[in-house]
Design a protein around this motif. Structure first.
Motif, PDB file in Angstrom:
ATOM      1  N   GLU A 349      44.616  34.092  58.912  1.00 61.06           N
ATOM      2  CA  GLU A 349      45.320  34.550  57.715  1.00 61.06           C
ATOM      3  C   GLU A 349      44.440  35.457  56.867  1.00 61.06           C
ATOM      4  O   GLU A 349      44.890  36.494  56.361  1.00 61.06           O
ATOM      5  CB  GLU A 349      45.757  33.338  56.885  1.00 61.06           C
ATOM      6  CG  GLU A 349      46.963  32.604  57.447  1.00 61.06           C
ATOM      7  CD  GLU A 349      48.223  33.398  57.215  1.00 61.06           C
ATOM      8  OE1 GLU A 349      48.591  33.618  56.043  1.00 61.06           O
ATOM      9  OE2 GLU A 349      48.838  33.816  58.222  1.00 61.06           O
ATOM     10  N   ARG A 350      43.177  35.088  56.719  1.00 63.78           N
ATOM     11  CA  ARG A 350      42.273  35.942  55.923  1.00 63.78           C
ATOM     12  C   ARG A 350      42.057  37.293  56.596  1.00 63.78           C
ATOM     13  O   ARG A 350      41.989  38.327  55.932  1.00 63.78           O
ATOM     14  CB  ARG A 350      40.932  35.226  55.728  1.00 63.78           C
ATOM     15  CG  ARG A 350      40.971  34.118  54.689  1.00 63.78           C
ATOM     16  CD  ARG A 350      39.576  33.666  54.342  1.00 63.78           C
ATOM     17  NE  ARG A 350      38.923  33.029  55.466  1.00 63.78           N
ATOM     18  CZ  ARG A 350      38.987  31.728  55.728  1.00 63.78           C
ATOM     19  NH1 ARG A 350      39.700  30.930  54.932  1.00 63.78           N
ATOM     20  NH2 ARG A 350      38.350  31.219  56.758  1.00 63.78           N
ATOM     21  N   SER A 353      45.154  39.473  56.127  1.00 60.22           N
ATOM     22  CA  SER A 353      45.328  39.986  54.765  1.00 60.22           C
ATOM     23  C   SER A 353      44.502  41.213  54.499  1.00 60.22           C
ATOM     24  O   SER A 353      44.784  41.977  53.561  1.00 60.22           O
ATOM     25  CB  SER A 353      44.974  38.891  53.752  1.00 60.22           C
ATOM     26  OG  SER A 353      43.599  38.591  53.827  1.00 60.22           O
ATOM     27  N   GLU A 354      43.462  41.464  55.258  1.00 62.07           N
ATOM     28  CA  GLU A 354      42.590  42.600  55.063  1.00 62.07           C
ATOM     29  C   GLU A 354      43.119  43.847  55.772  1.00 62.07           C
ATOM     30  O   GLU A 354      42.578  44.936  55.596  1.00 62.07           O
ATOM     31  CB  GLU A 354      41.173  42.264  55.571  1.00 62.07           C
ATOM     32  CG  GLU A 354      40.508  41.132  54.779  1.00 62.07           C
ATOM     33  CD  GLU A 354      39.191  40.694  55.382  1.00 62.07           C
ATOM     34  OE1 GLU A 354      38.840  41.226  56.470  1.00 62.07           O
ATOM     35  OE2 GLU A 354      38.528  39.823  54.798  1.00 62.07           O
TER      36      GLU A 354
END
Length: 559
Positions: A349-350, A353-354
């Motif tokens: 998820e991280r 998101s980028e």
């Protein structure tokens, strides 16, 4: 065997028992009363076979019962000796006791004669019964015959209760794993799911449970559960004011560092006194009163993510037996996978998101589909493996519980080799055919020189097997064979019914009066009871049952 009149109260009580503790209570309480003993106790062999654990006692001071709650089988003690030697041990007076056991000075002053009686079922020692008598007593042949009959009754009852308990434990643990898996997969917030898991474990499997996770090099305790909710505050205070040394060989830190299970048993107040750094520390330890702790590392993909700690207290008297330890290791493995999957998802998820929204959405969709396929494949693989293990467990369990007389075959090659001489062959189409087959089997047994008892056992087993084929499969083909020396008679019954549901075999064998279409029916228990060996090959195309009877009863598998 018809029980002696003096044993009627004990026999009646044993028939009402369900659990091993029920059986132990009846044996000690009613057995002591029947024999006029002033005190008695019953101990069972521990799961690992190293200890005798007292499950019921009466007539002894409370402190003695606590000190002797368990003791080694290899110790030079009356009950231990009786178990090792598989033979009763009698002392008629204090002088005889002192001569045999001079090192045992702690003894009730009111005790003179003693009897230590092993409980043996099918050659396996289950435990032993100890009885103390106020007066001196010479155990004559009549006494010993009476005690032998009592022990036989008690051994059979205890064996039945322990077998039922093992089956119940296996079923409950499978159901628990299902509930635990549901908890671990219902949320990606592993702090929440591990908190729920800890409270699921307590009190069913443990008196206390704790989950610690490694986060950025530090150990974070994210879940604590205790059978008594007010003790959870005590645990938190203990770890806040007196954090354990991570280098201690039995600590959570040691389990995480080494990746090995840490198990401490036999914790006592003397150990707490030595470990406490001050009076308040000792007070907290005494409030928890832990006697047995187990710390299992949480490992996934070669990394240790944390550890789960389980503990038993003196209040419950429970301990971590080998089977429970194995089960908790499996539970911890699933918890580690849940943590790892959640962290992998969070990392993904991280990363997503980028990236650009379109690229992130596209990659997330692909990942979710792949994860779903992998998860579905894993679940299907686990389901197939679980089904195979369940069938294998059931086959081994049924073979063990019948002393190897029931052989469940997977293929025709597992059936016995047909005896060379064909005595007769016939077809079961109506009830009268069973009578004619019984007569043919009788003639064969007489010609082969079988004793009356062996012949009656054979006829009973054959009649019940043929009746099963007639009632549940509409009939079948029967062949009677003997070997060259007429020492073995085989009866092959082949039907073309819809086969036997293996999951119902335990009920068909052991529940009185149980019958259901698709099972072996009312007579299957009798077949196993009277035949030397029973081979069963079953499938959708029909069932083959081979009854094998020897002229002389073969030695049991455990002999």
């Amino acid at each position: 065997m018809t029980p002696s009149p003096g044993l009627q109260p004990l026999t009646a009580g044993l028939l009402e028992c369900v659990t091993a503790r029920d059986v132990a209570r009846v044996i000690v309480d009613r057995g002591a009363a029947v024999l006029g003993a002033t005190a008695g106790l019953l101990a069972l062999v521990s799961e690992d076979g190293r200890l005798l654990e007292i499950v019921q006692s009466q007539g002894y001071p409370a402190d003695v019962q606590v000190r002797w709650r368990s003791f080694p089988i290899d110790a030079n003690l009356p009950l231990s000796n009786a178990v090792r030697q598989m033979a009763p041990l009698f002392t008629s007076s204090r002088a005889e006791w002192a001569a045999i056991f001079p090192h045992l000075t702690e003894r009730n002053q009111d005790t003179n004669a003693t009897a230590d009686l092993p409980l043996i079922e099918h050659g396996r020692v289950l435990g032993a019964l100890h009885l103390s008598f106020r007066d001196e007593r010479v155990f004559d042949d009549a006494d010993r015959e009476f005690l032998d009959e009592l022990v036989q009754q008690c051994s059979l009852a205890m064996g039945r209760a322990l077998a039922r308990q093992q089956a119940d434990d296996a079923r409950r643990r499978m159901e628990f794993l299902v509930r635990a898996s549901e908890v671990l997969t219902e949320s990606l917030d592993y702090s929440k799911t591990l908190h729920q898991l800890a409270h699921l474990v307590v009190p069913e499997l443990s008196d206390y449970a704790q989950v610690a996770i490694v986060d950025g090099g530090a150990i974070d305790r994210i879940a604590v559960a205790h059978e008594l909710p007010e003790r959870e505050a005590v645990i938190r205070e203990l770890y806040t004011l007196y954090p354990p040394d991570p280098t201690h060989p039995n600590s959570v830190g040691s389990a995480i560092r080494t990746g090995e299970v840490q198990h401490m048993t036999g914790l006592t107040d003397e150990i707490f006194v030595k470990a406490a750094v001050d009076e308040h520390h000792l007070s907290l330890l005494r409030q928890l009163a832990l006697t047995d702790t187990l710390t299992i590392p949480l490992s996934a993909r070669g990394r240790t993510l944390g550890a789960m700690t389980f503990a038993m207290s003196s209040e419950s008297g429970r301990s971590f037996r080998p089977s429970l330890i194995s089960f908790l290791q499996e539970l911890s493995r699933r918890a580690a996978m849940a943590i790892d999957n959640a962290r992998l998802y969070q990392d993904a998820e991280r990363e997503i998101s980028e990236r650009k929204i379109a690229e992130a959405a596209r990659e997330r969709a692909v990942r979710q589909r792949e994860d779903a396929l992998i998860e579905n494949a894993r679940l299907m693989t686990e389901a197939v493996e679980a089904s195979r293990q369940q069938r294998e467990f059931q086959v081994n369990m049924l073979s063990s519980m019948t002393d190897g007389r029931l052989i469940l075959c997977e293929s025709p090659g597992d059936l016995p080799s047909p005896a060379p001489r064909l005595e007769m062959e016939a077809t079961i189409q109506e009830a009268d055919d069973i009578f004619r087959l019984r007569q043919a089997a009788l003639a064969t047994a007489v010609r082969c020189g079988f004793a009356d008892e062996r012949t009656d056992d054979l006829l009973t087993a054959v009649s019940e097997a043929c009746m099963n084929a007639y009632v549940h499969a509409g009939g079948g083909d029967v062949r009677v064979r003997t070997d060259g020396e007429c020492g073995v008679i085989q009866v092959w019954i082949v039907d073309r019914g819809k086969g036997i549901d293996y999951s119902r075999l335990p009920d068909a064998m052991f529940r009185k009066g149980y019958s259901s279409a698709g099972t072996l029916g009312h007579g299957f228990k009798l077949i196993i009871s009277f035949a030397d060996f029973v081979y069963v090959l079953t499938g959708p195309g029909g069932t083959t049952v081979v009854i094998e009877q020897h002229r002389s009863r073969p030695e049991p598998a455990w002999a």
